[in-house]
Design an enzyme around this catalytic site. Sequence first.
Site, PDB file in Angstrom:
ATOM      1  CB  ILE A   1      -2.243 -97.577 -29.424  1.00  0.00           C
ATOM      2  CG1 ILE A   1      -2.145 -99.073 -29.095  1.00  0.00           C
ATOM      3  CG2 ILE A   1      -1.138 -96.812 -28.697  1.00  0.00           C
ATOM      4  CD1 ILE A   1      -0.858 -99.729 -29.577  1.00  0.00           C
ATOM      5  CB  CYS A   2      -2.424 -92.840 -29.308  1.00  0.00           C
ATOM      6  SG  CYS A   2      -2.065 -91.072 -29.266  1.00  0.00           S
ATOM      7  CB  THR A   3      -5.683 -90.245 -31.928  1.00  0.00           C
ATOM      8  OG1 THR A   3      -4.564 -90.452 -32.791  1.00  0.00           O
ATOM      9  CG2 THR A   3      -5.376 -89.114 -30.953  1.00  0.00           C
TER      10      THR A   3
END
Length: 350
Positions: free
Chosen positions: A129-131
């Site tokens: 998720i995300c970075t």
Amino acid sequence: MNADGEGLGGSASAPVSTPAPVSAPHVVAVLIRDGVLPMELGLVHQLLGTARSAEGDLLYSVRTCAPRPGMIRTSADFPVFAEHGLDVVAAADTVIVPASHESDEELAPGGLDGELAGALATPRRVASICTGSFVLAAAGLLDGRRATTHWMSADHMARMFPQVTVDPDVLYVDEGEVLTSAGEAAGIDLCLHMIREDHGAVVAAEVARRTVIPPHREGGQAQYIQRPLVDAGLTSTGRSRAHAVKCLADPLTLAELAGVESMSVRTFSRRFREETGLTPMQWLTQRRVDRARELLESTDHTVDRIATETGFGTGTSLRQHFVTGVGVSPGAYRRTFRGTGTPNNRPLVE
């Protein structure tokens, strides 16, 4: 998704696979590190941790893990306790890595601790998720693959990991055993996508209803559309979307949807795309495919009847759009999530 695995709007989705009978919950390890974003940890527990079968059995067992069990700093003013370590990560069915803005973008190829990289290489499915995608990239899991991350970090990721094809314009990318998603809210879309692929649209929709969130956003939808700030009084196109969902069986036209908002077709089309990242007709087709999936799972209607109830008109039209959007025929999808017969043992008719 077409027959070759390409998703609508540019997302890549793996072909639907036949889920095994639920004998024990699917183990999901959420791997957190110092600086973890609490929302991303919580949304995995909230969505996957509450998914249930029609019989009421929990479908996933979600476990919070860390490279070293114990108290883990978050990006907020409170820590969290990770009871489990890398042994649970290595043994899990699925591992999900939330973002830690404290360290993610400092990672480089081969820069991950060897023990951690080894643990991530073992599970049959890994997601970020995300970075958190930087962790997967540093472990070499994204080499030669397409992936996404938060749009603000996409250029940096592309420079740091040139062997990864970074797509900053989608919510999530499904490469089969490796999945990546954009910012925090896109993690919700990714979790619902995994539930839907594992257990079908009906289970995913029930999780979404319980959590009061939209049941489905395609992975290829734009994660961020750069534009000037909209006037506070600008009319939304939300009423037209609500109208369309109520009237999916009707032959809806662009002019009719624009009329719901009292806009010209041109203005409506522009504002609709600004708000959703899709054209009105692309969005409408996706909602119709979503409804067809639910009916294939929950009824023994023929394909022709489902085509009528979802606005595709004919079985041929439904089959064409379904294969494009899902990657398999309606009959193959139904057999995946319903088996070869209905509860009353009548044969399923495609």
